[in-house]
Design a protein around this motif. Sequence first.
Motif, mmCIF file in Angstrom:
data_model
loop_
_atom_site.group_PDB
_atom_site.id
_atom_site.type_symbol
_atom_site.label_atom_id
_atom_site.label_comp_id
_atom_site.label_asym_id
_atom_site.label_seq_id
_atom_site.Cartn_x
_atom_site.Cartn_y
_atom_site.Cartn_z
ATOM 1 N N ILE A 16 3.029 -6.344 -6.856
ATOM 2 C CA ILE A 16 1.649 -6.185 -6.427
ATOM 3 C C ILE A 16 1.007 -5.099 -7.291
ATOM 4 N N LEU A 17 -0.173 -5.426 -7.818
ATOM 5 C CA LEU A 17 -0.882 -4.480 -8.687
ATOM 6 C C LEU A 17 -2.203 -4.086 -8.049
ATOM 7 N N ASN A 18 -2.495 -2.808 -8.066
ATOM 8 C CA ASN A 18 -3.801 -2.335 -7.613
ATOM 9 C C ASN A 18 -4.391 -1.477 -8.734
ATOM 10 N N MET B 223 0.798 -1.235 0.000
ATOM 11 C CA MET B 223 0.000 0.000 0.000
ATOM 12 C C MET B 223 0.834 1.290 0.000
ATOM 13 N N HIS B 224 1.852 1.326 0.850
ATOM 14 C CA HIS B 224 2.589 2.589 1.019
ATOM 15 C C HIS B 224 3.618 2.831 -0.075
ATOM 16 N N TRP C 165 6.804 -3.479 -5.502
ATOM 17 C CA TRP C 165 7.547 -4.744 -5.520
ATOM 18 C C TRP C 165 7.820 -5.196 -4.087
ATOM 19 N N LEU C 166 7.611 -6.478 -3.825
ATOM 20 C CA LEU C 166 7.906 -7.010 -2.491
ATOM 21 C C LEU C 166 8.946 -8.116 -2.628
ATOM 22 N N TRP C 167 10.084 -7.897 -1.988
ATOM 23 C CA TRP C 167 11.201 -8.836 -2.111
ATOM 24 C C TRP C 167 11.093 -9.945 -1.069
#
Length: 525
Positions: free
Chosen positions: A406-408, A338-339, A367-369
């Motif tokens: 992550i796509l929003n 989110m942030h 992106w989350l690693w």
Amino acid sequence: MLLQWELVNSEVFSSSANIEMLVAAQDLMMLEMETYVRREESRLAAIKRSLERIRNETHLAPSSSSSLSASRHFSTASYVGHPVNALHIISRWGDVQEQASMGGDLWTVTRRELHTDLSVTLPDSRDFFGSIEALVRLQETYQLPTSELANGVVHGDSADHPMSGFEMYAMGKASLRAGSFGQAVQWLDLAIAAKDGSFSPEDAMADLADAYQLIADYSTAVNVLQLAHENAPGNEAIASKLEDFRRINNTMGSTKAKTAWRRPKLKSTKAYEALCRGEQLKLPDVDSEQQALKCRYKPGILPFVRYKEEMLNRKPHIVLFHDVMSDAEAKTMKMEAMHKLERAHVADNENKHGHSASAKRISQVSWLWDDHANKTIHQLSRRVADITGLQTGVVSGLHSAEPFQILNYGIGGQYEPHVDYFAGNHSHSSLPEHVRASGNRLATFMFYLNDVHAGGATVFPKLKVGIPPTKNGAAFWYNIGLNGDVDPLTEHAGCPVLLGQKWVANKWIHEHGQDQYRTCRAPYS
Ligand SMILES: O=C(O)CCC(=O)C(=O)O
Ligand SMILES: [Fe+2]
């Protein structure tokens, strides 16, 4: 300050004639002051009216303070998931900023506080027109009737209030630009009838005349312009346009109007839009080779663990896994992302090192690693490996997969048909530098982090396969065939989100490190 005043006016007190003139000027000063007060009062009255209107319009919306409490968060999310509400919020902020900017310093401080303390980015006119374009796309893709949408109704779901005249006018102009001329006529008609004083009716009539002209209704185009000319006889642009249109009408004679006409669309666009509406989908139990598609419990790498797998296409291999993550895990992913959300860019296959923000892809990404401090992300990455049997970690010092993307998606958010692999078979020198070492995107694993109320399916236009976003489920397919060639049949798209929100998490698995793991034989027999 006082010293300056004394210096400048130092000649006044020394002459009684000057003092007499001051007395005489007093009346003028009073008059000026009164005018100033009246002007200020009417400005404040306008602000008060605007506040009142905003208060009335928002009485159905969850208030900002309640949205901060977890129990009301859902209602805020579903409120903004209605595209017409989302448009209203953006329009309203435009009004608020216009009014508030007259407040001067106070607004500058508030704006800064909003930005730094609450990380709120205020929308500007680009957001307004972007939302309008998205609504035009939604209307086209899902064939929404203009009168319903104008009333704020989408698939039976009502927005907090109907569209304003200005919003309808903007829809008309955007429909004209998008080549949807019949629709433009309907919007402009409604906007002009709304008579809400938010735009010049003559301008709207000139646009309406253009729209009639484009559907070949030349005589109505002239009539509309004639009316605009009577309303604003001094408007030279309209007068000369009327001359032109009369001439065209005379030469064209009485052609039959094509009321629903639009600029022709590519066949591929039409096919994509039909699939998004759920039309022309391949029957779920039969694939192109007329072989039955199956559901099974697929064994993972870990002993005793089984995953619910629904086969959607045989060649290329496309499946949907059900219940492969928990609500808590999906929530963690959204919260972590989110942030850090940023407007998504598209990797440009023509200019292989270039990335551009594009209407092709309307979403925000982060992106989350795996090595992220959060354990959940690491576990989910391991789960992808367990389910697919492929490597997602580091193999011989090199990453065999990308971090989670992550796509929003926002209002009408979509990702037009594309392939996930990078163009250029075998020849790794044609790959962008950052993927050259680890090879091409062998497979895509995509978690759906929520259900979408309407729209937002993942579709494969060349295969006529559609996957409805399925909370806690995941789509999986191979982008590269067993012979090592990229597979153009894997072209796919994220359809525009009609109602609700859409969150997905992509894990792109690369060729590097998979030699021992990709199964050569078909998983179903
Ligand atoms: O959102 C979707 O359904 C598809 C997303 C996608 O294809 C991508 O991010 O590459
Ligand atoms: Fe994709």
